[in-house]
Write an enzyme that holds these catalytic residues in place. Structure first.
Site, PDB file in Angstrom:
ATOM      1  N   CYS B 104       0.841  -1.302  -0.052  1.00 21.52           N
ATOM      2  CA  CYS B 104      -0.052   0.005   0.032  1.00 21.52           C
ATOM      3  C   CYS B 104       0.745   1.215   0.098  1.00 21.52           C
ATOM      4  O   CYS B 104       0.943   1.988   0.999  1.00 21.52           O
ATOM      5  CB  CYS B 104      -1.010  -0.065   1.301  1.00 21.52           C
ATOM      6  SG  CYS B 104      -1.805  -1.359   1.147  1.00 21.52           S
ATOM      7  N   VAL B 105       1.623   1.556  -1.050  1.00 19.91           N
ATOM      8  CA  VAL B 105       2.607   2.389  -1.130  1.00 19.91           C
ATOM      9  C   VAL B 105       2.152   3.316  -2.487  1.00 19.91           C
ATOM     10  O   VAL B 105       1.554   2.827  -3.362  1.00 19.91           O
ATOM     11  CB  VAL B 105       3.962   2.053  -1.301  1.00 19.91           C
ATOM     12  CG1 VAL B 105       4.378   1.447   0.145  1.00 19.91           C
ATOM     13  CG2 VAL B 105       4.225   1.241  -2.053  1.00 19.91           C
TER      14      VAL B 105
END
Lengths: 466, 105
Positions: B104-105
Protein backbone atom coordinates in the site's frame (compact mmCIF):
# COMPACT_ATOMS: atom_id res chain seq x y z
CA UNK A 1 -0.44 0.01 -22.94
CA UNK A 2 -2.75 -1.62 -20.40
CA UNK A 3 -6.01 -1.32 -22.24
CA UNK A 4 -8.03 -4.01 -24.00
CA UNK A 5 -10.45 -2.98 -26.76
CA UNK A 6 -10.88 0.45 -25.22
CA UNK A 7 -11.19 -0.83 -21.62
CA UNK A 8 -8.70 0.31 -19.03
CA UNK A 9 -6.90 -2.53 -17.24
CA UNK A 10 -4.17 -2.82 -14.62
CA UNK A 11 -0.84 -4.27 -15.81
CA UNK A 12 -1.07 -8.06 -15.55
CA UNK A 13 1.29 -10.26 -13.58
CA UNK A 14 3.64 -12.09 -15.95
CA UNK A 15 3.72 -15.88 -16.09
CA UNK A 16 6.82 -16.23 -13.94
CA UNK A 17 5.11 -14.39 -11.07
CA UNK A 18 2.14 -16.75 -11.37
CA UNK A 19 4.37 -19.81 -11.36
CA UNK A 20 6.18 -18.58 -8.27
CA UNK A 21 2.69 -18.37 -6.71
CA UNK A 22 2.30 -22.07 -7.58
CA UNK A 23 -0.21 -21.34 -10.33
CA UNK A 24 0.08 -22.46 -13.95
CA UNK A 25 -1.28 -19.81 -16.35
CA UNK A 26 -4.24 -21.08 -18.38
CA UNK A 27 -3.74 -21.07 -22.18
CA UNK A 28 -6.30 -18.92 -24.05
CA UNK A 29 -8.01 -21.90 -25.67
CA UNK A 30 -8.82 -23.39 -22.26
CA UNK A 31 -9.84 -20.20 -20.46
CA UNK A 32 -13.58 -20.38 -21.23
CA UNK A 33 -13.94 -24.00 -20.17
CA UNK A 34 -11.97 -23.47 -16.97
CA UNK A 35 -13.75 -20.20 -16.11
CA UNK A 36 -17.11 -22.01 -16.29
CA UNK A 37 -15.80 -24.76 -14.05
CA UNK A 38 -14.66 -22.22 -11.47
CA UNK A 39 -17.90 -20.24 -11.77
CA UNK A 40 -19.83 -23.45 -11.13
CA UNK A 41 -17.74 -23.98 -7.99
CA UNK A 42 -18.44 -20.42 -6.79
CA UNK A 43 -22.20 -20.65 -7.25
CA UNK A 44 -22.36 -23.97 -5.44
CA UNK A 45 -20.26 -22.76 -2.55
CA UNK A 46 -21.42 -19.19 -1.93
CA UNK A 47 -25.12 -18.49 -1.42
CA UNK A 48 -24.39 -14.76 -1.23
CA UNK A 49 -23.00 -15.00 -4.75
CA UNK A 50 -25.94 -17.03 -6.04
CA UNK A 51 -28.31 -14.53 -4.42
CA UNK A 52 -26.64 -11.75 -6.41
CA UNK A 53 -26.91 -13.83 -9.58
CA UNK A 54 -30.60 -14.68 -9.13
CA UNK A 55 -32.26 -11.75 -7.43
CA UNK A 56 -31.55 -8.31 -8.93
CA UNK A 57 -34.58 -6.49 -10.37
CA UNK A 58 -32.53 -3.64 -11.87
CA UNK A 59 -34.10 -0.90 -9.77
CA UNK A 60 -30.90 1.11 -10.24
CA UNK A 61 -30.68 2.39 -6.68
CA UNK A 62 -27.04 1.31 -6.50
CA UNK A 63 -25.96 3.59 -9.36
CA UNK A 64 -25.86 6.91 -7.54
CA UNK A 65 -24.51 5.21 -4.45
CA UNK A 66 -21.31 3.98 -6.11
CA UNK A 67 -18.30 6.30 -6.14
CA UNK A 68 -16.90 4.36 -9.12
CA UNK A 69 -19.91 5.15 -11.26
CA UNK A 70 -20.16 8.72 -9.97
CA UNK A 71 -16.50 9.31 -10.86
CA UNK A 72 -16.41 7.61 -14.25
CA UNK A 73 -20.04 7.67 -15.48
CA UNK A 74 -19.21 4.42 -17.24
CA UNK A 75 -22.45 2.37 -17.29
CA UNK A 76 -20.50 -0.83 -16.62
CA UNK A 77 -19.43 0.70 -13.33
CA UNK A 78 -23.01 0.80 -12.06
CA UNK A 79 -22.88 -2.03 -9.50
CA UNK A 80 -25.79 -3.94 -11.00
CA UNK A 81 -24.31 -3.66 -14.49
CA UNK A 82 -20.90 -4.74 -13.28
CA UNK A 83 -22.52 -7.79 -11.69
CA UNK A 84 -24.42 -8.29 -14.93
CA UNK A 85 -21.10 -9.02 -16.65
CA UNK A 86 -21.08 -12.17 -14.54
CA UNK A 87 -24.84 -12.64 -14.35
CA UNK A 88 -25.28 -12.94 -18.13
CA UNK A 89 -22.83 -15.85 -18.14
CA UNK A 90 -24.38 -17.43 -15.07
CA UNK A 91 -27.77 -17.21 -16.74
CA UNK A 92 -26.54 -18.79 -19.97
CA UNK A 93 -24.93 -21.83 -18.38
CA UNK A 94 -26.69 -22.35 -15.06
CA UNK A 95 -30.36 -21.45 -15.57
CA UNK A 96 -33.05 -23.17 -17.63
CA UNK A 97 -34.34 -20.03 -19.28
CA UNK A 98 -30.82 -18.98 -20.23
CA UNK A 99 -29.99 -22.34 -21.76
CA UNK A 100 -33.24 -22.39 -23.76
CA UNK A 101 -33.75 -18.76 -24.70
CA UNK A 102 -30.23 -17.33 -24.64
CA UNK A 103 -30.06 -13.68 -25.60
CA UNK A 104 -33.82 -13.27 -25.30
CA UNK A 105 -33.42 -13.48 -21.53
CA UNK A 106 -30.12 -11.61 -21.36
CA UNK A 107 -27.89 -14.68 -21.39
CA UNK A 108 -24.60 -14.63 -23.24
CA UNK A 109 -21.92 -17.12 -24.26
CA UNK A 110 -18.64 -16.79 -22.44
CA UNK A 111 -15.65 -15.79 -24.56
CA UNK A 112 -12.24 -14.21 -24.06
CA UNK A 113 -13.62 -10.68 -24.52
CA UNK A 114 -15.99 -11.17 -21.58
CA UNK A 115 -13.12 -12.46 -19.44
CA UNK A 116 -11.11 -9.34 -20.30
CA UNK A 117 -14.17 -7.25 -19.46
CA UNK A 118 -14.31 -8.95 -16.06
CA UNK A 119 -10.66 -8.08 -15.50
CA UNK A 120 -11.24 -4.43 -16.37
CA UNK A 121 -14.41 -3.83 -14.36
CA UNK A 122 -13.94 -6.09 -11.35
CA UNK A 123 -10.64 -4.30 -10.79
CA UNK A 124 -12.42 -0.94 -10.75
CA UNK A 125 -14.79 -2.06 -8.00
CA UNK A 126 -13.40 -1.15 -4.56
CA UNK A 127 -15.35 -3.87 -2.73
CA UNK A 128 -16.59 -1.06 -0.48
CA UNK A 129 -20.11 -2.54 -0.12
CA UNK A 130 -21.89 0.78 -0.28
CA UNK A 131 -24.17 -0.68 -2.98
CA UNK A 132 -24.93 -3.66 -0.73
CA UNK A 133 -25.88 -1.22 1.99
CA UNK A 134 -28.45 0.49 -0.20
CA UNK A 135 -29.79 -2.52 -2.14
CA UNK A 136 -33.40 -3.29 -1.12
CA UNK A 137 -32.69 -7.00 -1.62
CA UNK A 138 -29.39 -6.93 0.26
CA UNK A 139 -27.42 -8.01 -2.81
CA UNK A 140 -23.75 -7.67 -1.97
CA UNK A 141 -22.01 -6.83 -5.23
CA UNK A 142 -18.72 -7.03 -3.37
CA UNK A 143 -19.25 -10.79 -3.23
CA UNK A 144 -19.55 -10.84 -7.03
CA UNK A 145 -16.31 -8.91 -7.37
CA UNK A 146 -14.59 -11.27 -4.95
CA UNK A 147 -15.82 -14.33 -6.84
CA UNK A 148 -14.82 -12.79 -10.18
CA UNK A 149 -11.34 -11.93 -8.96
CA UNK A 150 -10.92 -15.47 -7.61
CA UNK A 151 -11.96 -16.98 -10.95
CA UNK A 152 -9.61 -14.61 -12.79
CA UNK A 153 -6.76 -15.47 -10.45
CA UNK A 154 -7.21 -19.19 -11.00
CA UNK A 155 -7.14 -18.50 -14.74
CA UNK A 156 -3.81 -16.74 -14.20
CA UNK A 157 -5.16 -13.21 -14.59
CA UNK A 158 -4.20 -10.91 -11.74
CA UNK A 159 -2.68 -7.41 -11.55
CA UNK A 160 1.10 -7.43 -11.34
CA UNK A 161 0.86 -5.39 -8.15
CA UNK A 162 -1.39 -7.91 -6.40
CA UNK A 163 0.64 -10.87 -7.67
CA UNK A 164 3.91 -9.39 -6.44
CA UNK A 165 2.36 -8.68 -3.05
CA UNK A 166 1.40 -12.36 -2.96
CA UNK A 167 5.07 -13.23 -3.54
CA UNK A 168 6.24 -10.83 -0.81
CA UNK A 169 3.74 -12.35 1.63
CA UNK A 170 5.14 -15.79 1.02
CA UNK A 171 8.75 -14.66 1.13
CA UNK A 172 8.79 -12.48 4.26
CA UNK A 173 5.26 -12.29 5.67
CA UNK A 174 4.31 -8.77 4.65
CA UNK A 175 3.21 -6.82 1.59
CA UNK A 176 6.19 -4.54 1.12
CA UNK A 177 8.86 -7.24 1.26
CA UNK A 178 10.36 -5.96 4.53
CA UNK A 179 12.93 -8.38 5.95
CA UNK A 180 13.89 -8.32 9.62
CA UNK A 181 17.00 -6.10 9.26
CA UNK A 182 14.89 -3.41 7.56
CA UNK A 183 12.19 -3.69 10.23
CA UNK A 184 14.69 -3.29 13.08
CA UNK A 185 16.56 -0.43 11.41
CA UNK A 186 13.35 1.51 10.75
CA UNK A 187 12.09 1.05 14.29
CA UNK A 188 15.41 2.18 15.79
CA UNK A 189 15.23 5.24 13.57
CA UNK A 190 11.70 5.97 14.81
CA UNK A 191 12.81 5.71 18.43
CA UNK A 192 15.33 8.46 17.71
CA UNK A 193 12.71 10.51 15.91
CA UNK A 194 10.31 10.28 18.87
CA UNK A 195 13.07 11.36 21.23
CA UNK A 196 13.93 14.33 18.99
CA UNK A 197 10.38 15.49 18.48
CA UNK A 198 8.56 14.55 21.69
CA UNK A 199 11.41 14.07 24.17
CA UNK A 200 10.16 10.64 25.18
CA UNK A 201 12.00 7.34 25.25
CA UNK A 202 10.07 4.78 23.23
CA UNK A 203 11.46 1.39 22.27
CA UNK A 204 9.99 -0.94 19.68
CA UNK A 205 10.69 -4.51 20.84
CA UNK A 206 10.93 -6.96 17.92
CA UNK A 207 10.29 -10.71 18.36
CA UNK A 208 10.24 -10.41 22.14
CA UNK A 209 9.21 -13.74 23.61
CA UNK A 210 6.84 -13.51 26.56
CA UNK A 211 5.43 -10.13 25.57
CA UNK A 212 1.79 -9.65 26.57
CA UNK A 213 0.73 -7.88 23.40
CA UNK A 214 1.62 -8.65 19.81
CA UNK A 215 1.12 -5.49 17.78
CA UNK A 216 0.58 -6.07 14.08
CA UNK A 217 1.26 -2.88 12.11
CA UNK A 218 0.65 -2.33 8.43
CA UNK A 219 3.93 -2.88 6.58
CA UNK A 220 3.27 0.32 4.61
CA UNK A 221 3.80 2.17 7.90
CA UNK A 222 7.50 1.22 7.63
CA UNK A 223 7.87 3.07 4.33
CA UNK A 224 5.30 5.83 4.34
CA UNK A 225 3.30 6.31 7.52
CA UNK A 226 5.99 7.11 10.09
CA UNK A 227 3.64 8.83 12.55
CA UNK A 228 1.26 5.87 12.62
CA UNK A 229 4.04 3.59 13.86
CA UNK A 230 5.40 6.29 16.15
CA UNK A 231 1.92 6.90 17.59
CA UNK A 232 1.43 3.20 18.28
CA UNK A 233 4.83 2.96 20.00
CA UNK A 234 4.03 6.02 22.08
CA UNK A 235 0.62 4.65 23.05
CA UNK A 236 1.99 1.29 24.20
CA UNK A 237 4.78 3.01 26.10
CA UNK A 238 2.33 5.43 27.72
CA UNK A 239 0.12 2.64 29.06
CA UNK A 240 3.19 0.68 30.21
CA UNK A 241 2.47 -2.32 27.98
CA UNK A 242 4.78 -5.28 27.59
CA UNK A 243 4.47 -5.46 23.83
CA UNK A 244 6.28 -6.56 20.69
CA UNK A 245 6.21 -6.60 16.90
CA UNK A 246 6.83 -9.88 15.06
CA UNK A 247 9.25 -9.93 12.12
CA UNK A 248 7.61 -13.16 10.96
CA UNK A 249 4.18 -11.57 10.48
CA UNK A 250 4.48 -7.82 10.05
CA UNK A 251 1.32 -7.13 8.15
CA UNK A 252 -2.05 -5.78 9.26
CA UNK A 253 -3.35 -6.10 5.71
CA UNK A 254 -4.02 -9.25 3.79
CA UNK A 255 -4.14 -8.86 0.03
CA UNK A 256 -5.29 -12.45 -0.20
CA UNK A 257 -8.76 -11.09 0.57
CA UNK A 258 -8.53 -9.00 -2.59
CA UNK A 259 -7.51 -11.61 -5.17
CA UNK A 260 -7.08 -15.07 -3.67
CA UNK A 261 -9.25 -15.91 -0.69
CA UNK A 262 -7.71 -19.34 -0.36
CA UNK A 263 -3.98 -19.92 -0.54
CA UNK A 264 -2.66 -16.37 -0.16
CA UNK A 265 -5.25 -15.30 2.44
CA UNK A 266 -4.54 -18.39 4.51
CA UNK A 267 -0.76 -17.97 4.34
CA UNK A 268 -0.74 -14.80 6.46
CA UNK A 269 -3.29 -16.29 8.86
CA UNK A 270 -0.99 -19.23 9.51
CA UNK A 271 1.96 -16.89 9.98
CA UNK A 272 -0.02 -14.98 12.61
CA UNK A 273 -0.86 -18.16 14.50
CA UNK A 274 2.82 -19.23 14.32
CA UNK A 275 4.06 -15.85 15.56
CA UNK A 276 1.57 -15.57 18.43
CA UNK A 277 2.34 -19.14 19.50
CA UNK A 278 6.11 -18.73 19.34
CA UNK A 279 6.18 -15.42 21.19
CA UNK A 280 3.65 -16.74 23.69
CA UNK A 281 1.62 -13.52 23.73
CA UNK A 282 -1.68 -13.03 25.54
CA UNK A 283 -3.40 -10.68 23.14
CA UNK A 284 -3.09 -9.38 19.59
CA UNK A 285 -3.63 -5.71 18.75
CA UNK A 286 -4.32 -4.83 15.16
CA UNK A 287 -2.84 -1.80 13.35
CA UNK A 288 -4.47 0.73 11.05
CA UNK A 289 -5.66 -1.15 8.00
CA UNK A 290 -9.20 -1.44 6.64
CA UNK A 291 -9.37 -4.52 4.43
CA UNK A 292 -6.91 -6.28 6.73
CA UNK A 293 -9.18 -5.78 9.72
CA UNK A 294 -12.02 -7.30 7.73
CA UNK A 295 -9.86 -10.27 6.78
CA UNK A 296 -8.67 -10.99 10.32
CA UNK A 297 -11.93 -10.30 12.07
CA UNK A 298 -14.27 -12.02 9.66
CA UNK A 299 -12.20 -14.76 7.99
CA UNK A 300 -9.49 -15.84 10.43
CA UNK A 301 -11.56 -18.27 12.55
CA UNK A 302 -12.86 -20.28 9.60
CA UNK A 303 -9.67 -20.16 7.55
CA UNK A 304 -7.33 -21.38 10.29
CA UNK A 305 -9.91 -23.98 11.31
CA UNK A 306 -8.68 -24.21 14.88
CA UNK A 307 -10.01 -22.41 17.97
CA UNK A 308 -8.08 -19.12 18.19
CA UNK A 309 -7.02 -18.57 21.78
CA UNK A 310 -5.84 -14.99 21.54
CA UNK A 311 -8.25 -12.06 21.69
CA UNK A 312 -7.65 -9.88 18.62
CA UNK A 313 -8.57 -6.24 19.12
CA UNK A 314 -8.23 -3.21 16.91
CA UNK A 315 -5.88 -0.48 18.09
CA UNK A 316 -8.60 2.16 17.71
CA UNK A 317 -10.93 0.16 19.97
CA UNK A 318 -8.08 -0.29 22.42
CA UNK A 319 -7.23 3.43 22.50
CA UNK A 320 -10.91 4.39 22.83
CA UNK A 321 -11.20 2.09 25.84
CA UNK A 322 -8.27 3.87 27.52
CA UNK A 323 -9.83 7.25 26.75
CA UNK A 324 -13.24 6.26 28.09
CA UNK A 325 -11.68 5.00 31.30
CA UNK A 326 -9.66 8.22 31.69
CA UNK A 327 -6.30 6.50 31.49
CA UNK A 328 -4.84 8.79 28.83
CA UNK A 329 -4.16 12.46 29.33
CA UNK A 330 -4.62 14.17 25.98
CA UNK A 331 -4.22 17.76 24.87
CA UNK A 332 -6.34 18.32 21.75
CA UNK A 333 -4.77 21.73 21.16
CA UNK A 334 -1.65 19.90 20.00
CA UNK A 335 -3.69 19.10 16.87
CA UNK A 336 -5.26 22.50 16.32
CA UNK A 337 -5.68 22.39 12.54
CA UNK A 338 -9.15 21.68 11.16
CA UNK A 339 -9.58 17.90 10.88
CA UNK A 340 -12.08 15.73 9.09
CA UNK A 341 -12.40 11.95 9.19
CA UNK A 342 -12.64 9.54 6.29
CA UNK A 343 -14.32 6.34 7.52
CA UNK A 344 -12.59 3.33 5.90
CA UNK A 345 -15.28 1.21 4.23
CA UNK A 346 -13.96 -2.01 5.70
CA UNK A 347 -14.30 -0.61 9.21
CA UNK A 348 -17.78 0.79 8.93
CA UNK A 349 -19.58 -1.62 6.61
CA UNK A 350 -17.84 -4.93 7.13
CA UNK A 351 -16.94 -5.70 10.73
CA UNK A 352 -20.03 -5.34 12.97
CA UNK A 353 -18.77 -1.96 14.10
CA UNK A 354 -22.04 -0.51 15.52
CA UNK A 355 -23.08 0.40 19.05
CA UNK A 356 -21.75 2.98 21.49
CA UNK A 357 -18.44 1.12 21.95
CA UNK A 358 -18.18 -0.15 18.38
CA UNK A 359 -15.43 0.85 16.00
CA UNK A 360 -17.53 3.54 14.26
CA UNK A 361 -18.03 5.53 17.46
CA UNK A 362 -14.58 4.63 18.77
CA UNK A 363 -12.96 6.40 15.82
CA UNK A 364 -14.84 9.50 16.95
CA UNK A 365 -13.98 9.04 20.59
CA UNK A 366 -10.28 9.05 19.65
CA UNK A 367 -10.40 11.89 17.14
CA UNK A 368 -12.48 14.19 19.36
CA UNK A 369 -10.18 13.63 22.32
CA UNK A 370 -7.09 14.25 20.18
CA UNK A 371 -8.09 17.18 17.95
CA UNK A 372 -9.41 20.64 18.77
CA UNK A 373 -11.36 21.30 15.57
CA UNK A 374 -13.01 18.12 14.29
CA UNK A 375 -15.62 18.37 11.55
CA UNK A 376 -17.62 15.41 10.22
CA UNK A 377 -17.86 15.00 6.49
CA UNK A 378 -21.21 14.14 4.91
CA UNK A 379 -22.24 11.39 4.49
CA UNK A 380 -20.26 9.67 7.23
CA UNK A 381 -20.04 6.53 9.35
CA UNK A 382 -21.59 3.53 7.58
CA UNK A 383 -22.83 5.76 4.77
CA UNK A 384 -19.40 7.13 3.91
CA UNK A 385 -17.99 6.90 0.38
CA UNK A 386 -14.80 4.99 -0.45
CA UNK A 387 -11.50 6.81 -1.04
CA UNK A 388 -11.40 5.23 -4.51
CA UNK A 389 -8.39 3.03 -3.72
CA UNK A 390 -10.32 0.32 -1.91
CA UNK A 391 -9.42 -3.31 -2.65
CA UNK A 392 -5.94 -2.27 -3.75
CA UNK A 393 -6.73 -0.04 -6.74
CA UNK A 394 -3.40 1.71 -6.30
CA UNK A 395 -2.07 1.18 -9.83
CA UNK A 396 0.23 3.89 -11.06
CA UNK A 397 0.56 3.38 -14.81
CA UNK A 398 -0.77 6.52 -16.54
CA UNK A 399 -4.17 5.12 -17.60
CA UNK A 400 -5.03 3.54 -14.26
CA UNK A 401 -3.70 6.57 -12.39
CA UNK A 402 -6.13 8.78 -14.31
CA UNK A 403 -8.88 6.35 -13.40
CA UNK A 404 -7.90 6.63 -9.71
CA UNK A 405 -8.36 10.40 -9.92
CA UNK A 406 -11.90 9.79 -11.18
CA UNK A 407 -12.58 7.15 -8.55
CA UNK A 408 -11.61 9.61 -5.79
CA UNK A 409 -13.69 12.51 -7.09
CA UNK A 410 -16.65 11.81 -4.79
CA UNK A 411 -14.29 11.73 -1.81
CA UNK A 412 -12.75 15.02 -2.94
CA UNK A 413 -16.21 16.59 -3.10
CA UNK A 414 -16.95 15.40 0.45
CA UNK A 415 -13.67 16.76 1.83
CA UNK A 416 -14.13 20.09 0.08
CA UNK A 417 -17.62 20.47 1.55
CA UNK A 418 -16.26 20.27 5.11
CA UNK A 419 -14.18 23.40 4.52
CA UNK A 420 -11.20 21.96 6.46
CA UNK A 421 -8.81 22.69 3.59
CA UNK A 422 -10.07 26.21 2.93
CA UNK A 423 -6.92 27.82 4.32
CA UNK A 424 -4.62 25.08 3.06
CA UNK A 425 -3.84 23.74 6.53
CA UNK A 426 -6.49 21.05 6.99
CA UNK A 427 -6.01 17.43 7.96
CA UNK A 428 -7.77 14.51 6.37
CA UNK A 429 -7.62 11.65 8.83
CA UNK A 430 -7.73 8.35 6.91
CA UNK A 431 -6.97 5.51 9.32
CA UNK A 432 -6.17 2.78 6.77
CA UNK A 433 -3.05 2.13 4.69
CA UNK A 434 -4.84 1.74 1.37
CA UNK A 435 -6.82 4.93 2.02
CA UNK A 436 -3.56 6.72 2.85
CA UNK A 437 -1.74 5.42 -0.22
CA UNK A 438 -4.66 6.51 -2.39
CA UNK A 439 -5.24 9.87 -0.73
CA UNK A 440 -1.63 11.10 -0.42
CA UNK A 441 -1.48 11.82 -4.16
CA UNK A 442 -5.23 12.37 -4.61
CA UNK A 443 -5.50 15.32 -2.21
CA UNK A 444 -2.86 16.98 -4.41
CA UNK A 445 -4.61 16.05 -7.67
CA UNK A 446 -7.89 17.50 -6.37
CA UNK A 447 -6.13 20.43 -4.63
CA UNK A 448 -7.92 19.90 -1.33
CA UNK A 449 -5.58 21.89 0.93
CA UNK A 450 -5.28 19.03 3.40
CA UNK A 451 -2.57 16.73 4.67
CA UNK A 452 -3.42 13.03 5.06
CA UNK A 453 -2.81 11.46 8.46
CA UNK A 454 -3.73 8.34 10.37
CA UNK A 455 -5.74 8.36 13.57
CA UNK A 456 -2.97 6.92 15.73
CA UNK A 457 -0.74 9.72 14.36
CA UNK A 458 -3.04 12.33 15.90
CA UNK A 459 -3.38 10.41 19.16
CA UNK A 460 0.40 10.14 19.53
CA UNK A 461 0.84 13.85 19.07
CA UNK A 462 -1.88 14.68 21.63
CA UNK A 463 -0.48 12.52 24.45
CA UNK A 464 0.55 14.51 27.53
CA UNK A 465 3.52 12.83 29.22
CA UNK A 466 4.12 13.04 32.94
CA UNK B 1 10.64 -10.54 -20.07
CA UNK B 2 11.11 -7.07 -21.63
CA UNK B 3 14.63 -5.67 -21.92
CA UNK B 4 16.20 -2.26 -22.33
CA UNK B 5 19.34 -1.67 -24.34
CA UNK B 6 21.93 0.41 -22.53
CA UNK B 7 25.13 1.02 -24.50
CA UNK B 8 24.73 -2.24 -26.38
CA UNK B 9 23.92 -4.37 -23.33
CA UNK B 10 20.46 -5.89 -22.92
CA UNK B 11 19.15 -5.52 -19.39
CA UNK B 12 15.99 -7.21 -18.17
CA UNK B 13 13.23 -4.99 -16.82
CA UNK B 14 9.81 -5.85 -15.43
CA UNK B 15 6.42 -4.73 -16.81
CA UNK B 16 6.75 -1.45 -14.90
CA UNK B 17 10.17 -0.81 -16.39
CA UNK B 18 12.16 -1.48 -13.18
CA UNK B 19 15.32 -3.58 -13.59
CA UNK B 20 14.90 -7.16 -12.45
CA UNK B 21 18.37 -7.91 -11.12
CA UNK B 22 19.83 -5.12 -8.95
CA UNK B 23 23.33 -6.43 -9.83
CA UNK B 24 22.80 -5.62 -13.50
CA UNK B 25 22.72 -1.93 -12.57
CA UNK B 26 25.43 0.51 -13.58
CA UNK B 27 25.63 4.29 -13.85
CA UNK B 28 24.59 4.18 -17.49
CA UNK B 29 21.35 2.45 -16.46
CA UNK B 30 20.62 5.38 -14.13
CA UNK B 31 21.33 7.81 -16.99
CA UNK B 32 19.08 5.81 -19.31
CA UNK B 33 16.15 5.95 -16.83
CA UNK B 34 16.90 9.64 -16.15
CA UNK B 35 16.35 10.43 -19.83
CA UNK B 36 13.06 8.48 -19.72
CA UNK B 37 11.97 10.45 -16.67
CA UNK B 38 12.73 13.74 -18.38
CA UNK B 39 15.69 14.52 -16.13
CA UNK B 40 18.16 16.48 -18.28
CA UNK B 41 21.31 15.76 -16.35
CA UNK B 42 22.09 13.87 -13.18
CA UNK B 43 23.70 16.32 -10.74
CA UNK B 44 25.52 15.68 -7.46
CA UNK B 45 22.28 15.53 -5.45
CA UNK B 46 20.81 12.97 -7.84
CA UNK B 47 23.86 10.78 -7.35
CA UNK B 48 23.83 11.34 -3.62
CA UNK B 49 20.27 10.01 -3.48
CA UNK B 50 20.97 7.13 -5.86
CA UNK B 51 24.04 6.03 -3.91
CA UNK B 52 22.24 6.38 -0.59
CA UNK B 53 19.40 4.16 -1.83
CA UNK B 54 21.79 1.57 -3.24
CA UNK B 55 23.81 1.40 -0.04
CA UNK B 56 20.69 1.11 2.10
CA UNK B 57 19.24 -1.59 -0.11
CA UNK B 58 22.51 -3.53 -0.06
CA UNK B 59 22.46 -3.50 3.73
CA UNK B 60 18.76 -4.02 4.46
CA UNK B 61 17.25 -5.56 1.24
CA UNK B 62 14.52 -2.94 1.23
CA UNK B 63 14.12 0.74 0.39
CA UNK B 64 14.33 3.05 3.43
CA UNK B 65 11.37 4.79 5.01
CA UNK B 66 10.73 8.05 3.16
CA UNK B 67 11.24 10.02 6.37
CA UNK B 68 14.63 8.40 6.91
CA UNK B 69 15.69 8.96 3.34
CA UNK B 70 14.91 12.67 3.62
CA UNK B 71 16.65 13.02 6.96
CA UNK B 72 19.82 11.15 6.05
CA UNK B 73 20.30 12.86 2.69
CA UNK B 74 19.27 16.23 4.13
CA UNK B 75 16.73 16.71 1.34
CA UNK B 76 13.10 17.71 1.80
CA UNK B 77 10.43 15.55 0.18
CA UNK B 78 9.56 18.49 -2.04
CA UNK B 79 13.16 18.68 -3.22
CA UNK B 80 13.22 14.91 -3.85
CA UNK B 81 10.21 15.39 -6.13
CA UNK B 82 12.06 18.23 -7.90
CA UNK B 83 15.01 15.92 -8.48
CA UNK B 84 12.90 12.87 -9.38
CA UNK B 85 9.51 13.97 -10.73
CA UNK B 86 7.97 10.49 -10.23
CA UNK B 87 8.89 10.70 -6.54
CA UNK B 88 11.20 8.74 -4.25
CA UNK B 89 9.66 5.29 -4.81
CA UNK B 90 8.80 5.26 -8.48
CA UNK B 91 11.52 7.69 -9.59
CA UNK B 92 14.56 7.55 -7.33
CA UNK B 93 14.30 3.82 -6.60
CA UNK B 94 13.96 3.08 -10.30
CA UNK B 95 17.09 5.05 -11.19
CA UNK B 96 18.95 3.39 -8.33
CA UNK B 97 18.09 -0.04 -9.70
CA UNK B 98 15.93 -1.11 -6.76
CA UNK B 99 12.85 -3.27 -7.33
CA UNK B 100 9.54 -1.46 -7.52
CA UNK B 101 8.10 -1.06 -4.01
CA UNK B 102 5.00 -3.22 -3.48
CA UNK B 103 2.14 -2.95 -1.01
CA UNK B 104 0.00 0.00 0.00
CA UNK B 105 2.53 2.57 -1.16
Amino acid sequence: MPTYKGMVQPIKAPDDVLRRLHLEPTPDDQKVEKALKYLDEMRKKFRSFTLAMETCVKCGLCAENCHTYLGTRDPNNIPTNRAELMRKIYRRYFTLEGRWFGKLVGAEDLNLDVIEQWYSYFYQCSECRRCAYTCPFGIDTCEVTMAARQILYWLGIVPKMHGEIGLAIEKVGNHTGLPKPGIVDTLEFLSEEIMDEFGVEVNFPVDKEGADILYVPSSADFLLNAYTLMGAGMFFTYIGANWTISSHMTEAGNFGLLFDQRFVLRHLFMRLVDAAQKLNVKKIVWGECGHGWRAWKMYLPTMTDIPIRWPIVHIHDEIAHYIRTNQLKLDPTKNDHPVTLHDPCNFVRCCSPGGPNGLIENLRTVIKASCADFREMTPNRDKNFCCGGGSGILFDDPEMYQRRIQLSSKKAEQVRATGVGKDGNGILCAPCSICKAQLYPMVEEHELGVEVKGLVDLLGRALVWK
Amino acid sequence: MPTINVNGADIEVDEDGFIVDPDSWNEDVAKYFAAQEGIKELNDDHWKMINYLRDYYKQFQIAPMIRKLCKETGMSLKYVYELFPSGPAKGACKLAGLPKPTGCV
